[in-house]
Design an enzyme around this catalytic site. Structure first.
Site, PDB file in Angstrom:
ATOM      1  N   GLY A 249       0.713   7.410  -4.523  1.00 13.50           N
ATOM      2  CA  GLY A 249       1.871   8.371  -4.081  1.00 13.50           C
ATOM      3  C   GLY A 249       2.116   9.705  -3.421  1.00 13.50           C
ATOM      4  O   GLY A 249       2.073  10.776  -2.726  1.00 13.50           O
ATOM      5  N   THR A 250       1.702  10.218  -5.290  1.00 13.45           N
ATOM      6  CA  THR A 250       1.687  12.061  -4.800  1.00 13.45           C
ATOM      7  C   THR A 250       0.804  12.753  -4.072  1.00 13.45           C
ATOM      8  O   THR A 250       0.817  13.597  -3.436  1.00 13.45           O
ATOM      9  CB  THR A 250       1.599  12.308  -6.348  1.00 13.45           C
ATOM     10  OG1 THR A 250       2.665  11.941  -6.934  1.00 13.45           O
ATOM     11  CG2 THR A 250       1.328  13.675  -6.364  1.00 13.45           C
TER      12      THR A 250
ATOM     13  N   SER B 290       2.714   3.833  -2.050  1.00 14.08           N
ATOM     14  CA  SER B 290       1.953   3.945  -3.602  1.00 14.08           C
ATOM     15  C   SER B 290       2.675   2.216  -3.351  1.00 14.08           C
ATOM     16  O   SER B 290       2.977   1.448  -4.191  1.00 14.08           O
ATOM     17  CB  SER B 290       3.088   4.600  -4.358  1.00 14.08           C
ATOM     18  OG  SER B 290       2.931   4.659  -5.711  1.00 14.08           O
ATOM     19  N   GLY B 291       0.953   1.598  -4.022  1.00 18.52           N
ATOM     20  CA  GLY B 291       1.046   0.793  -5.056  1.00 18.52           C
ATOM     21  C   GLY B 291       1.861  -0.205  -5.986  1.00 18.52           C
ATOM     22  O   GLY B 291       2.369  -1.229  -5.907  1.00 18.52           O
TER      23      GLY B 291
ATOM     24  N   THR C  76     -15.971   7.481  -3.826  1.00 17.47           N
ATOM     25  CA  THR C  76     -16.174   5.686  -4.445  1.00 17.47           C
ATOM     26  C   THR C  76     -14.826   4.995  -4.213  1.00 17.47           C
ATOM     27  O   THR C  76     -13.632   5.330  -4.977  1.00 17.47           O
ATOM     28  CB  THR C  76     -17.085   5.530  -5.297  1.00 17.47           C
ATOM     29  OG1 THR C  76     -18.259   6.210  -5.282  1.00 17.47           O
ATOM     30  CG2 THR C  76     -17.777   3.717  -5.241  1.00 17.47           C
TER      31      THR C  76
ATOM     32  N   CYS D 283      10.895  11.262 -13.055  1.00 20.85           N
ATOM     33  CA  CYS D 283      10.082  12.228 -13.101  1.00 20.85           C
ATOM     34  C   CYS D 283      10.737  13.780 -13.885  1.00 20.85           C
ATOM     35  O   CYS D 283      10.144  15.321 -15.154  1.00 20.85           O
ATOM     36  CB  CYS D 283       9.887  13.365 -12.352  1.00 20.85           C
ATOM     37  SG  CYS D 283       9.176  11.670 -10.737  1.00 20.85           S
TER      38      CYS D 283
HETATM   39  C1  PLP Z   1       7.512   7.477  -6.707  1.00 21.84           C
HETATM   40  C2  PLP Z   1       7.614   8.030  -5.851  1.00 21.84           C
HETATM   41  C3  PLP Z   1       6.320   9.110  -5.145  1.00 21.84           C
HETATM   42  C4  PLP Z   1       5.378   8.780  -6.094  1.00 21.84           C
HETATM   43  O1  PLP Z   1       4.629   8.455  -6.196  1.00 21.84           O
HETATM   44  P1  PLP Z   1       3.495   8.240  -7.372  1.00 21.84           P
HETATM   45  O2  PLP Z   1       3.007   6.564  -7.087  1.00 21.84           O
HETATM   46  O3  PLP Z   1       4.184   8.225  -8.746  1.00 21.84           O
HETATM   47  O4  PLP Z   1       2.626   9.162  -6.699  1.00 21.84           O
HETATM   48  C5  PLP Z   1       6.823   9.166  -4.072  1.00 21.84           C
HETATM   49  N1  PLP Z   1       8.341   9.567  -3.635  1.00 21.84           N
HETATM   50  C6  PLP Z   1       8.944   8.867  -3.608  1.00 21.84           C
HETATM   51  C7  PLP Z   1      10.105   8.434  -2.724  1.00 21.84           C
HETATM   52  C8  PLP Z   1       8.811   8.150  -5.018  1.00 21.84           C
HETATM   53  O5  PLP Z   1       9.704   6.983  -5.164  1.00 21.84           O
END
Ligand code: PLP
Length: 402
Positions: free
Chosen positions: A73-74, A200-201, A238, A326
């Site tokens: 997600g980051t 994010s998975g 890849t 975090c």
């Molecule tokens: C967890 C989270 C992220 C980051 O996702 P990652 O896959 O851990 O890098 C970003 N935004 C929100 C709102 C999240 O809860």
């Protein structure tokens, strides 16, 4: 290693669904071909990646061509923000909120040192935005508006389409961090105002190390990662094939379970919340209780420390969270709760419980069973119980001695 805990920290990460593991495993063992290869061995993997992409696109109501895989997600948040700015080099203003995830906030803070101006929209004590403030912040110089769909700490859901209508009028690109929303709120990009959307998975019962960025067809995108032609030139490298296959399955299962799972989670969450509020004096729910994710409750227990509550919960094998994963470790209270202007008495004693489709009634009963005595024990140790002014003074003294 311990693995039989009562896991109520699903906004931090989730258990990988066993069905997801099952479909992913062959791509770690037998089918290791490169999806870009010309031979059948690689080609069949390419085909599986296409199917996974369709599965993921379906949960967003998007076209497969609008999906770009990322590592998390980051990365999705970073790539979207950078791409929006690169695509409109003449515009130097960004609008976001004070309660974003660090993956957005810290990028914006860095951009401020690179000649960009950032507006951090405020929230009220329910954690909601003021749409007039948003509208007033938008100018012809605004390149990007980046606002989360749902807050990871409180579960507060923002009115994304109402926001999007205003953003569209201004001509800015609209990016949404939907990491907490996908699989919990029905989404349809076909009728949406959103230009780019991050997921994010590992927040939706998929593995860690995989995410995706939705990029609406026609939205100019400048890649962040340069190299080969993967992802239609939008993200070189890849493909993480096993994780992509896994994310496809995870998305398929989320969509399949969405309605019934969220109804169930909402019921369990509400029972947990209402029972704790009834049994424990001096506690409040943080955030907007009407516009909220079905799985999340954030409760402030006055006069005690969230970290102390977590330690005692941990003794019972119950996993919850205070602030965001975090920032915990630092004793700084959560930036989200601070932005909501919560009084100091609740700011430090706030706990988030986040459920998932595996959460059972018996687990919720267990939390309901132990929480009142945990709070009572800690309050008995607190010299300032029922005394807002004294508690506050104690906090200030503690800070001064740090
Ligand atoms: C967890 C989270 C992220 C980051 O996702 P990652 O896959 O851990 O890098 C970003 N935004 C929100 C709102 C999240 O809860």
């Amino acid at each position: 290693m311990q693995n039989n805990c009562i896991y109520l920290d699903n906004n931090a990460t989730t258990k990988v669904d066993p069905e997801v593991i099952e479909v992913m495993l062959p791509y770690l063992t037998d089918y290791y071909g490169n999806p870009s290869s010309m031979h059948t061995f690689g080609g069949q993997v390419g085909k599986a990646v296409r199917t996974a992409r369709e599965q993921l696109a379906a949960i967003l109501g998007a076209d497969e061509s609008e999906i770009v895989y990322t590592s998390c997600g980051t990365e999705g948040d970073n790539a979207a923000i950078r791409a929006a700015l690169l695509a409109q080099p003449e515009k130097r203003h960004i609008v976001t909120t004070q309660v974003e995830h660090p993956a957005v906030l810290n990028v914006c803070k860095q951009l401020e040192t690179q000649g960009y101006t950032v507006t951090y929209l405020s929230v009220n004590n329910q954690g909601q935005l003021d749409l007039d403030e948003l509208e007033a912040s938008l100018t012809g110089n605004t390149a990007l508006v980046t606002i989360m769909y749902a807050n990871n700490e409180t579960g507060t859901v923002f009115p994304i389409e109402q926001i999007g209508l205003r953003v569209k009028e201004s001509g800015a690109i609209f990016h949404v961090d939907a990491v907490q929303a996908v699989g919990k709120i029905p989404l349809n990009m076909k009728t949406s105002t959103v230009d780019m959307l991050t997921l994010s998975g590992h927040k939706l019962h998929g593995p860690k190390g995989i995410g995706a960025l939705y990029i609406r067809r026609g939205v100019r995108f400048r890649p962040f990662m340069i190299g080969g032609h993967q992802e239609r030139g939008r993200r070189a490298g890849t493909e993480n094939v096993p994780a992509i296959i896994a994310l496809g399955k995870a998305a398929e299962l989320e969509l399949l379970h969405l309605e019934e799972a969220t109804a169930r989670e909402r019921k369990l969450r509400d029972r947990l919340e209402q029972t704790l509020l009834a049994k424990i004096p001096d506690c409040v729910v943080n955030g907007d209780v009407t516009q909220r994710l079905p799985n999340t409750t954030n409760i402030g227990f006055k006069y005690i420390e969230g970290e102390a509550i977590l330690l005692l919960l941990n003794k019972y094998g119950i996993c919850a969270s205070s602030g965001s994963a975090c920032t915990s470790g630092s004793l700084e209270p959560s930036h989200v709760l601070r932005a909501m202007g919560l009084p100091y008495t609740t700011l430090h004693g706030s706990i988030r419980f986040s459920l998932c489709r595996y959460t059972t009634e018996a687990e919720i009963d267990q939390v309901i069973e132990v929480m009142p005595s945990i709070v009572e024990r800690l309050r008995a140790l607190s010299p300032f119980k029922n005394d807002d002014a004294g508690w506050l003074q104690g906090q200030e003294q503690a800070l001064a001695h740090r």
